[in-house]
Write a protein that holds these residues in place. Structure first.
Motif, mmCIF file in Angstrom:
data_model
loop_
_atom_site.group_PDB
_atom_site.id
_atom_site.type_symbol
_atom_site.label_atom_id
_atom_site.label_comp_id
_atom_site.label_asym_id
_atom_site.label_seq_id
_atom_site.Cartn_x
_atom_site.Cartn_y
_atom_site.Cartn_z
ATOM 1 N N MET A 1 0.850 -1.199 0.000
ATOM 2 C CA MET A 1 0.000 0.000 0.000
ATOM 3 C C MET A 1 0.878 1.239 0.000
ATOM 4 O O MET A 1 1.765 1.365 0.827
ATOM 5 C CB MET A 1 -0.922 0.005 1.226
ATOM 6 N N THR A 2 0.633 2.152 -0.910
ATOM 7 C CA THR A 2 1.424 3.361 -1.009
ATOM 8 C C THR A 2 1.098 4.325 0.120
ATOM 9 O O THR A 2 -0.008 4.331 0.639
ATOM 10 C CB THR A 2 1.171 4.060 -2.355
ATOM 11 N N SER A 3 2.096 5.145 0.520
ATOM 12 C CA SER A 3 1.871 6.118 1.583
ATOM 13 C C SER A 3 1.107 7.327 1.079
ATOM 14 O O SER A 3 0.645 8.144 1.861
ATOM 15 C CB SER A 3 3.213 6.553 2.182
ATOM 16 N N ARG A 4 1.012 7.468 -0.242
ATOM 17 C CA ARG A 4 0.281 8.590 -0.825
ATOM 18 C C ARG A 4 -0.924 8.069 -1.610
ATOM 19 O O ARG A 4 -0.790 7.635 -2.750
ATOM 20 C CB ARG A 4 1.180 9.402 -1.741
ATOM 21 N N PRO A 5 -2.096 8.071 -0.989
ATOM 22 C CA PRO A 5 -3.288 7.606 -1.711
ATOM 23 C C PRO A 5 -3.615 8.542 -2.855
ATOM 24 O O PRO A 5 -3.186 9.689 -2.881
ATOM 25 C CB PRO A 5 -4.380 7.634 -0.637
ATOM 26 N N PRO A 6 -4.382 8.090 -3.832
ATOM 27 C CA PRO A 6 -4.746 8.948 -4.969
ATOM 28 C C PRO A 6 -5.621 10.108 -4.512
ATOM 29 O O PRO A 6 -6.236 10.066 -3.447
ATOM 30 C CB PRO A 6 -5.519 7.993 -5.886
ATOM 31 N N ARG A 7 -5.659 11.147 -5.339
ATOM 32 C CA ARG A 7 -6.568 12.252 -5.043
ATOM 33 C C ARG A 7 -7.992 11.718 -4.980
ATOM 34 O O ARG A 7 -8.381 10.893 -5.800
ATOM 35 C CB ARG A 7 -6.464 13.326 -6.129
ATOM 36 N N MET A 8 -8.762 12.204 -4.046
ATOM 37 C CA MET A 8 -10.081 11.625 -3.784
ATOM 38 C C MET A 8 -10.971 11.604 -5.018
ATOM 39 O O MET A 8 -11.727 10.655 -5.226
ATOM 40 C CB MET A 8 -10.776 12.383 -2.652
ATOM 41 N N TRP A 9 -10.918 12.627 -5.840
ATOM 42 C CA TRP A 9 -11.825 12.703 -6.977
ATOM 43 C C TRP A 9 -11.517 11.660 -8.039
ATOM 44 O O TRP A 9 -12.390 11.313 -8.834
ATOM 45 C CB TRP A 9 -11.784 14.101 -7.600
ATOM 46 N N VAL A 10 -10.283 11.112 -8.064
ATOM 47 C CA VAL A 10 -9.932 10.168 -9.127
ATOM 48 C C VAL A 10 -10.665 8.830 -8.964
ATOM 49 O O VAL A 10 -11.401 8.415 -9.872
ATOM 50 C CB VAL A 10 -8.405 9.965 -9.204
ATOM 51 N N PRO A 11 -10.510 8.115 -7.833
ATOM 52 C CA PRO A 11 -11.284 6.869 -7.673
ATOM 53 C C PRO A 11 -12.788 7.105 -7.698
ATOM 54 O O PRO A 11 -13.545 6.271 -8.202
ATOM 55 C CB PRO A 11 -10.831 6.334 -6.311
ATOM 56 N N THR A 12 -13.229 8.268 -7.156
ATOM 57 C CA THR A 12 -14.660 8.570 -7.162
ATOM 58 C C THR A 12 -15.176 8.694 -8.590
ATOM 59 O O THR A 12 -16.236 8.136 -8.936
ATOM 60 C CB THR A 12 -14.935 9.879 -6.405
ATOM 61 N N THR A 13 -14.438 9.409 -9.433
ATOM 62 C CA THR A 13 -14.843 9.579 -10.827
ATOM 63 C C THR A 13 -14.839 8.255 -11.568
ATOM 64 O O THR A 13 -15.769 7.950 -12.327
ATOM 65 C CB THR A 13 -13.903 10.578 -11.537
ATOM 66 N N VAL A 14 -13.796 7.453 -11.351
ATOM 67 C CA VAL A 14 -13.723 6.137 -11.999
ATOM 68 C C VAL A 14 -14.909 5.283 -11.569
ATOM 69 O O VAL A 14 -15.576 4.640 -12.397
ATOM 70 C CB VAL A 14 -12.402 5.434 -11.654
ATOM 71 N N TYR A 15 -15.203 5.283 -10.274
ATOM 72 C CA TYR A 15 -16.327 4.492 -9.758
ATOM 73 C C TYR A 15 -17.640 4.913 -10.412
ATOM 74 O O TYR A 15 -18.417 4.071 -10.891
ATOM 75 C CB TYR A 15 -16.422 4.644 -8.243
#
Length: 282
Positions: A1-15
């Motif tokens: 697991m990376t210490s820097r999660p993706p910007r919140m809007w990126v996984p939300t938009t993909v979902y």
């Protein structure tokens, strides 16, 4: 697991994008292969497909908050969810009957299919949705926003995802969106302090609501009123829960840690750590 999660809007938009695209594919697949849409709608599994895509896209680099516990639901949210969904269905039923509408439990059926199969199919379909709405999107947004904002955001996406309601006119669509937002806020408020059994509680709430909506099959053209009354009842339930918690000195306003997650195993989370813890369908 990376210490820097993706910007919140990126996984939300993909979902969200995958959920909409998968919905179109599943609707087409149902028209080509079945099953009976009055029994089970394949489109209900689109949110689960979207979650799978998000988890696959960031596999090995980031563990998304993912609450899918089906075990040991706490007594308090279970009983509160049961009482809330009964209020949400009973309030519009009383009003519509008073206005001359017809509400009948006998309407809960699908042709010659046994009632048990209908109940099972509704639970399976509701679970397919709730894996996405309350299993992924709610805990993910909750890591950044308050419980109220989280519920409103999830409810808005949940409502707009039902694109077919916009063909029924602005009054119908507005009432429907109001109901999904308020019910989503209710579920966010209800489930926020708990972890164990959250997916089970959300699934049963959703399935009972869908089954109950079948009793309004003859709403006499008052569908916008039906959705609005359900929204009012859900808002009242959420307000009552918050009032009781405030009286007890419990607050749910702060965002949760983004690392909160749990898996199918009630004692093991996704990051490997142990923890105890009719068209009316929505």
């Amino acid at each position: 697991m990376t210490s820097r999660p993706p910007r919140m809007w990126v996984p939300t938009t993909v979902y969200v994008l995958v959920a909409f695209v998968a919905s179109g594919i599943l609707v087409a697949a149902q028209s080509a292969t079945g099953p009976n849409p009055e029994l089970l709608e394949l489109v209900q599994f689109a949110p689960a497909v979207a979650v799978a895509v998000v988890l696959f896209a960031w596999r090995g680099r980031w563990v998304a908050p993912f609450e899918v516990s089906l075990w040991r639901p706490a007594a308090a949210p279970t009983l509160t969810a049961a009482a809330s969904v009964l209020v949400i269905l009973a309030f519009p039923a009383v009003v519509l009957v008073a206005l001359g509408g017809n509400v009948s439990v006998a309407a809960i059926h699908v042709e010659s299919e046994p009632i048990g199969l209908l109940v099972l199919a509704q639970c399976v379909g509701a679970c397919g949705e709730e894996v996405g709405w309350r299993g992924f999107l709610q805990p993910y947004l909750r890591s950044r926003y308050s419980v109220l904002v989280t519920g409103m955001l999830v409810g808005t996406v949940w409502g707009v995802w039902h694109v077919q309601v916009f063909a029924a006119g602005p009054a119908y669509a507005s009432g429907f969106l109001l109901s999904t937002i308020t019910m989503s806020v209710l579920l966010a408020v209800l489930l926020d302090p708990f972890r164990s059994g959250n997916l089970l509680i959300a699934t049963l709430f959703h399935a009972v609501a869908n089954l109950g909506l079948l009793t309004f099959s003859d709403a006499g053209g008052r569908e916008p009123l039906l959705w609005t009354l359900m929204a009012v009842a859900a808002a009242c339930c959420a307000t009552a829960i918050l009032a009781v918690r405030k009286f007890r000195g419990v607050t749910d306003s702060a965002p949760r840690e983004s690392a909160v997650s749990c898996s199918i195993d009630p004692k093991l989370s996704l990051d490997g750590t142990c923890r105890d813890s009719d068209n009316f369908r929505c």
